[in-house]
Design a protein around this motif. Sequence first.
Motif, PDB file in Angstrom:
ATOM      1  N   TYR A   1       8.654  11.531  -8.604  1.00 44.50           N
ATOM      2  CA  TYR A   1       7.577  11.560  -9.597  1.00 44.50           C
ATOM      3  C   TYR A   1       6.528  12.546  -9.093  1.00 44.50           C
ATOM      4  O   TYR A   1       5.823  12.270  -8.123  1.00 44.50           O
ATOM      5  N   ALA A   2       6.398  13.696  -9.763  1.00 44.37           N
ATOM      6  CA  ALA A   2       5.534  14.766  -9.258  1.00 44.37           C
ATOM      7  C   ALA A   2       4.349  15.044 -10.181  1.00 44.37           C
ATOM      8  O   ALA A   2       4.373  14.685 -11.359  1.00 44.37           O
ATOM      9  N   HIS A   3       3.337  15.713  -9.612  1.00 46.05           N
ATOM     10  CA  HIS A   3       2.117  16.174 -10.302  1.00 46.05           C
ATOM     11  C   HIS A   3       1.148  15.035 -10.621  1.00 46.05           C
ATOM     12  O   HIS A   3       0.307  15.163 -11.509  1.00 46.05           O
ATOM     13  N   ASN A   4       1.248  13.913  -9.889  1.00 46.15           N
ATOM     14  CA  ASN A   4       0.392  12.765 -10.173  1.00 46.15           C
ATOM     15  C   ASN A   4      -1.087  13.068  -9.924  1.00 46.15           C
ATOM     16  O   ASN A   4      -1.436  13.845  -9.029  1.00 46.15           O
ATOM     17  N   ASP A   5      -1.945  12.421 -10.698  1.00 41.85           N
ATOM     18  CA  ASP A   5      -3.386  12.506 -10.471  1.00 41.85           C
ATOM     19  C   ASP A   5      -3.781  11.584  -9.318  1.00 41.85           C
ATOM     20  O   ASP A   5      -4.421  11.994  -8.363  1.00 41.85           O
ATOM     21  N   THR A   6      -3.367  10.328  -9.405  1.00 40.47           N
ATOM     22  CA  THR A   6      -3.589   9.377  -8.314  1.00 40.47           C
ATOM     23  C   THR A   6      -2.275   8.662  -8.019  1.00 40.47           C
ATOM     24  O   THR A   6      -1.425   8.516  -8.893  1.00 40.47           O
ATOM     25  N   THR A   7      -2.112   8.226  -6.779  1.00 39.63           N
ATOM     26  CA  THR A   7      -0.947   7.441  -6.389  1.00 39.63           C
ATOM     27  C   THR A   7      -1.408   6.048  -5.993  1.00 39.63           C
ATOM     28  O   THR A   7      -2.461   5.882  -5.382  1.00 39.63           O
ATOM     29  N   GLN A   8      -0.606   5.046  -6.333  1.00 41.59           N
ATOM     30  CA  GLN A   8      -1.030   3.659  -6.147  1.00 41.59           C
ATOM     31  C   GLN A   8      -0.021   2.838  -5.347  1.00 41.59           C
ATOM     32  O   GLN A   8      -0.002   1.612  -5.433  1.00 41.59           O
ATOM     33  N   VAL A   9       0.825   3.534  -4.582  1.00 40.59           N
ATOM     34  CA  VAL A   9       1.767   2.860  -3.697  1.00 40.59           C
ATOM     35  C   VAL A   9       1.722   3.543  -2.340  1.00 40.59           C
ATOM     36  O   VAL A   9       1.181   4.647  -2.198  1.00 40.59           O
ATOM     37  N   ASN A  10       2.311   2.897  -1.342  1.00 40.17           N
ATOM     38  CA  ASN A  10       2.314   3.416   0.023  1.00 40.17           C
ATOM     39  C   ASN A  10       3.742   3.550   0.540  1.00 40.17           C
ATOM     40  O   ASN A  10       4.662   2.889   0.048  1.00 40.17           O
ATOM     41  N   ASN A  11       3.908   4.390   1.551  1.00 35.50           N
ATOM     42  CA  ASN A  11       5.205   4.535   2.189  1.00 35.50           C
ATOM     43  C   ASN A  11       5.718   3.181   2.664  1.00 35.50           C
ATOM     44  O   ASN A  11       4.970   2.390   3.251  1.00 35.50           O
ATOM     45  N   GLY A  12       6.973   2.915   2.409  1.00 34.38           N
ATOM     46  CA  GLY A  12       7.592   1.679   2.854  1.00 34.38           C
ATOM     47  C   GLY A  12       7.428   0.506   1.911  1.00 34.38           C
ATOM     48  O   GLY A  12       8.044  -0.543   2.108  1.00 34.38           O
ATOM     49  N   GLN A  13       6.625   0.673   0.871  1.00 28.48           N
ATOM     50  CA  GLN A  13       6.351  -0.433  -0.043  1.00 28.48           C
ATOM     51  C   GLN A  13       7.537  -0.687  -0.965  1.00 28.48           C
ATOM     52  O   GLN A  13       8.163   0.232  -1.484  1.00 28.48           O
ATOM     53  N   GLN A  14       7.856  -1.952  -1.169  1.00 31.44           N
ATOM     54  CA  GLN A  14       8.870  -2.330  -2.142  1.00 31.44           C
ATOM     55  C   GLN A  14       8.210  -2.409  -3.525  1.00 31.44           C
ATOM     56  O   GLN A  14       7.126  -2.977  -3.658  1.00 31.44           O
ATOM     57  N   VAL A  15       8.851  -1.823  -4.532  1.00 33.81           N
ATOM     58  CA  VAL A  15       8.299  -1.847  -5.885  1.00 33.81           C
ATOM     59  C   VAL A  15       9.315  -2.434  -6.845  1.00 33.81           C
ATOM     60  O   VAL A  15      10.533  -2.374  -6.616  1.00 33.81           O
ATOM     61  N   LYS A  16       8.815  -2.982  -7.926  1.00 33.22           N
ATOM     62  CA  LYS A  16       9.660  -3.543  -8.970  1.00 33.22           C
ATOM     63  C   LYS A  16       9.858  -2.521 -10.076  1.00 33.22           C
ATOM     64  O   LYS A  16       9.027  -1.632 -10.274  1.00 33.22           O
ATOM     65  N   ALA A  17      10.929  -2.662 -10.830  1.00 34.72           N
ATOM     66  CA  ALA A  17      11.139  -1.811 -11.999  1.00 34.72           C
ATOM     67  C   ALA A  17       9.990  -2.011 -12.974  1.00 34.72           C
ATOM     68  O   ALA A  17       9.623  -3.146 -13.285  1.00 34.72           O
ATOM     69  N   GLY A  18       9.385  -0.927 -13.444  1.00 34.61           N
ATOM     70  CA  GLY A  18       8.274  -1.012 -14.377  1.00 34.61           C
ATOM     71  C   GLY A  18       6.927  -1.203 -13.730  1.00 34.61           C
ATOM     72  O   GLY A  18       5.911  -1.274 -14.436  1.00 34.61           O
ATOM     73  N   GLN A  19       6.869  -1.266 -12.406  1.00 34.68           N
ATOM     74  CA  GLN A  19       5.577  -1.404 -11.721  1.00 34.68           C
ATOM     75  C   GLN A  19       4.811  -0.093 -11.765  1.00 34.68           C
ATOM     76  O   GLN A  19       5.387   0.981 -11.594  1.00 34.68           O
ATOM     77  N   LYS A  20       3.505  -0.161 -12.012  1.00 34.39           N
ATOM     78  CA  LYS A  20       2.681   1.043 -12.038  1.00 34.39           C
ATOM     79  C   LYS A  20       2.571   1.609 -10.633  1.00 34.39           C
ATOM     80  O   LYS A  20       2.199   0.903  -9.692  1.00 34.39           O
ATOM     81  N   ILE A  21       2.905   2.898 -10.494  1.00 38.09           N
ATOM     82  CA  ILE A  21       2.888   3.517  -9.170  1.00 38.09           C
ATOM     83  C   ILE A  21       1.923   4.693  -9.073  1.00 38.09           C
ATOM     84  O   ILE A  21       1.577   5.125  -7.977  1.00 38.09           O
ATOM     85  N   ALA A  22       1.469   5.229 -10.224  1.00 35.49           N
ATOM     86  CA  ALA A  22       0.608   6.419 -10.201  1.00 35.49           C
ATOM     87  C   ALA A  22      -0.021   6.609 -11.571  1.00 35.49           C
ATOM     88  O   ALA A  22       0.281   5.884 -12.526  1.00 35.49           O
TER      89      ALA A  22
END
Length: 246
Positions: A187-208
């Motif tokens: 996922y490129a060209h984001n304005d802000t990012t809302q996750v960290n390296n190593g973090q587990q995310v769910k499908a549909g979770q807001k990441i940026a």
Amino acid sequence: MSLGGQLTGWGAAVCLSLTLFIAGCSGSKSPDYGTFSGSVYTVKRGDTLYRISRMTNTSVATLARMNGISAPYTLQVGQKVRVKGSGSAKSTAMARATPAKSRASSAVAKSAAPPVGQRCWRWPASGKVIMPFSDADGGNKGIDIAGQRGQAIYAAGAGRVVYVGNQLRGYGNLIMIKHGEDYITAYAHNDTTQVNNGQQVKAGQKIATMGNTGADSVRLHFQIRYRATAIDPQRYLPPPGRSPSC
């Protein structure tokens, strides 16, 4: 600092994925082009050697060698770049994927691609696809989705974040998520990012949130890579505006 040094602790697999991502596409091409004079291209604002290579169907290595340009391939507005052939950049770009070549490359890519439905994907953002996938040499190795600054970007599937950063030239703020052993989404060209390296995310979770870092307009450049090879996201995503049925 080397790419490996920037990503210490995340392993050779992530470094390889990032290297392949760099070679794949930047997704930041705009409809405006510089100008040709014979076999010389005049650089305009926002041009990169990667972009010129795509427009002229010439490898970055060849352009760099022909013009004595060394990494990180910095260009100046008005600079003259020798290219193979002549004509307008737009016509060269359009002619790049000839029917025979496109059919051949598509056949190879589709034969190696996973079957549709093997994994459940959802759209990472809503909006119009302004640049589709292309498996031609130098083509767009993902899709570009237009939207509004600050618009939410979601994980296309459950997985683990393996990269968050902006060290990769041309991609701005970039997130990469690993899904099992075979898949990575980017996922490129984001304005802000809302996750960290190593973090587990769910499908549909807001990441940026959507932005234009590394691009000339607000957009999301989205890739799905299967065993490090870029595949067409639109073959695997549900119809636009719909949730996955799986």
